[in-house]
Design an enzyme around this catalytic site. Structure first.
Site, PDB file in Angstrom:
ATOM      1  N   THR A 185      41.158  30.096  35.245  1.00 51.95           N
ATOM      2  CA  THR A 185      41.604  28.956  36.068  1.00 51.95           C
ATOM      3  C   THR A 185      42.550  29.356  37.192  1.00 51.95           C
ATOM      4  O   THR A 185      43.095  28.485  37.867  1.00 51.95           O
ATOM      5  CB  THR A 185      42.309  27.902  35.184  1.00 51.95           C
ATOM      6  OG1 THR A 185      43.490  28.498  34.616  1.00 51.95           O
ATOM      7  CG2 THR A 185      41.410  27.373  34.093  1.00 51.95           C
ATOM      8  N   ASP A 234      41.298  29.833  29.874  1.00 48.73           N
ATOM      9  CA  ASP A 234      42.498  30.633  30.132  1.00 48.73           C
ATOM     10  C   ASP A 234      43.308  30.069  31.286  1.00 48.73           C
ATOM     11  O   ASP A 234      42.771  29.808  32.363  1.00 48.73           O
ATOM     12  CB  ASP A 234      42.090  32.069  30.493  1.00 48.73           C
ATOM     13  CG  ASP A 234      43.309  32.918  30.802  1.00 48.73           C
ATOM     14  OD1 ASP A 234      44.032  33.266  29.846  1.00 48.73           O
ATOM     15  OD2 ASP A 234      43.569  33.213  31.988  1.00 48.73           O
ATOM     16  N   TYR A 276      50.294  30.059  37.214  1.00 49.32           N
ATOM     17  CA  TYR A 276      49.258  29.618  38.147  1.00 49.32           C
ATOM     18  C   TYR A 276      49.662  28.303  38.820  1.00 49.32           C
ATOM     19  O   TYR A 276      49.908  27.291  38.149  1.00 49.32           O
ATOM     20  CB  TYR A 276      47.899  29.462  37.442  1.00 49.32           C
ATOM     21  CG  TYR A 276      47.383  30.740  36.794  1.00 49.32           C
ATOM     22  CD1 TYR A 276      47.911  31.992  37.131  1.00 49.32           C
ATOM     23  CD2 TYR A 276      46.370  30.709  35.852  1.00 49.32           C
ATOM     24  CE1 TYR A 276      47.443  33.159  36.538  1.00 49.32           C
ATOM     25  CE2 TYR A 276      45.889  31.877  35.259  1.00 49.32           C
ATOM     26  CZ  TYR A 276      46.440  33.094  35.609  1.00 49.32           C
ATOM     27  OH  TYR A 276      45.974  34.251  35.024  1.00 49.32           O
ATOM     28  N   TYR A 322      39.693  40.020  32.093  1.00 52.60           N
ATOM     29  CA  TYR A 322      39.927  39.115  33.225  1.00 52.60           C
ATOM     30  C   TYR A 322      39.341  39.718  34.501  1.00 52.60           C
ATOM     31  O   TYR A 322      39.024  40.899  34.545  1.00 52.60           O
ATOM     32  CB  TYR A 322      41.396  38.725  33.349  1.00 52.60           C
ATOM     33  CG  TYR A 322      42.416  39.720  33.874  1.00 52.60           C
ATOM     34  CD1 TYR A 322      42.424  40.126  35.210  1.00 52.60           C
ATOM     35  CD2 TYR A 322      43.429  40.179  33.053  1.00 52.60           C
ATOM     36  CE1 TYR A 322      43.398  40.984  35.700  1.00 52.60           C
ATOM     37  CE2 TYR A 322      44.417  41.042  33.540  1.00 52.60           C
ATOM     38  CZ  TYR A 322      44.392  41.446  34.867  1.00 52.60           C
ATOM     39  OH  TYR A 322      45.362  42.282  35.347  1.00 52.60           O
TER      40      TYR A 322
END
Ligand code: NAP
Length: 281
Positions: free
Chosen positions: A23, A52, A57, A195
């Protein structure tokens, strides 16, 4: 397409989807919000239930978007969030976790990760994580961006062996972990969460991925993702804000690369012959 998706086991035996959703960079632009929410919900419907996110973020805006996207779906997903290293003290993780829970609109995080190694001694972070487990605020804890030496140090500490996963940069263009970290993790039964599995959309413009993709009638992104997903003990969390990308990524889980495909990729994206320091984005 089947929503019954391949899974991998956490050290305690609980299984999580082998393919999830990242995300990072979501929730930052109002004009993209509806598409991002639709993309995440479509992914969950397709079985990509490993989600995730992180307090970092969008300075919390991404967790808020994830909370909104998962409304009514919370029990179907395995929710991962991460604490900043500077918040990773005994009390700091408690405060950070409470704030993440509020933004996510949930009463528990399934897996709470230390985002990367910082200045707080691991002992303190582990104590904080364990207290959160006892309080039912998180179900498992783990780490991110830890190389073998960090992992060795962590698991030797009291309580350190409870670490449930390590989230790292791993994709066809960044193969360093194959030399030591992937075998180390596999031997301990500790999942690696890859990732940036399509290298943050920075795969080379021309490479053997092109011909392999053409041969299978798929995109280079799907080939790159299928390549990560072939690895044992590894799950992947591509981020896709476009619903068509989510569907393609789900289809990549069913794409089987042949020996000649893998050999062509090895010739171009060379496997490591020695130790390479773990890279991070
Ligand atoms: P990524 O997933 O490798 O790449 C994301 C980019 O690829 C986006 O621009 C996306 O486009 C595009 N994309 C995805 N699927 C595609 C497809 N099928 N066809 C074409 N383009 C496609 O990179 P990432 O976001 O860096 O990594 C994934 C997740 O890992 C993050 O979102 C985050 O949750 C996590 N992460 C963790 C760390 C850490 O330190 N622990 C660091 C980086 C990332 P659209 O969005 O336009 O669909």
């Amino acid at each position: 397409m089947s929503t019954d998706i391949a899974s991998i086991a956490l050290p305690g035996g609980e299984r999580i989807a082998k393919l999830g959703q990242g995300t990072w960079e979501m929730g930052e632009r109002a004009s993209r919000r509806a598409d991002e929410i639709a993309a995440l919900r479509e992914g969950v419907a397709l079985g990509m239930t490993l989600i995730d996110t992180a307090e970092m973020y969008g300075d919390g805006a991404t967790e808020e978007l994830v909370g909104e996207a998962l409304r009514g779906l919370r029990d179907e997903v395995f929710l991962v969030s991460k604490v900043y290293p500077h918040n990773a003290s005994r009390r700091g993780v408690e405060r950070a976790c409470e704030a993440s829970l509020a933004r996510l609109g949930t009463d528990r995080i399934d897996l709470y990760l230390l985002h990367w190694r910082g200045g707080v001694p691991f002992e303190e972070t582990v104590e904080g994580f364990e207290a959160l487990v006892r309080a039912g605020k998180i179900r498992h804890w783990g780490v991110s961006n830890f190389d073998v030496d960090d992992m060795e140090e962590l698991v030797a500490l009291p309580g350190g062996a409870a670490c449930a996963a390590n989230q790292i940069l791993y994709n066809v263009a960044r193969r360093g972990p194959e030399f030591d970290l992937l075998p180390w993790s596999l031997a301990r039964g500790m999942p690696v969460m890859a990732y940036s599995p399509v290298d943050h959309a920075r795969l080379p413009k021309r490479s053997p991925l092109d011909d392999i993709a053409a041969g299978h009638g798929v995109s280079v992104w799907q080939v790159a993702l299928a390549w990560v997903l072939r690895a044992r003990g590894v799950c992947a969390i591509p981020k896709a804000a476009r619903i068509e990308h989510v569907r393609e990524n789900r289809a990549a889980l069913d794409l089987k690369l042949g020996e000649t495909d893998l050999a062509a990729l090895d010739a171009y994206f060379k496997p490591p012959r020695g130790k390479r320091a773990l890279e991070m984005l």
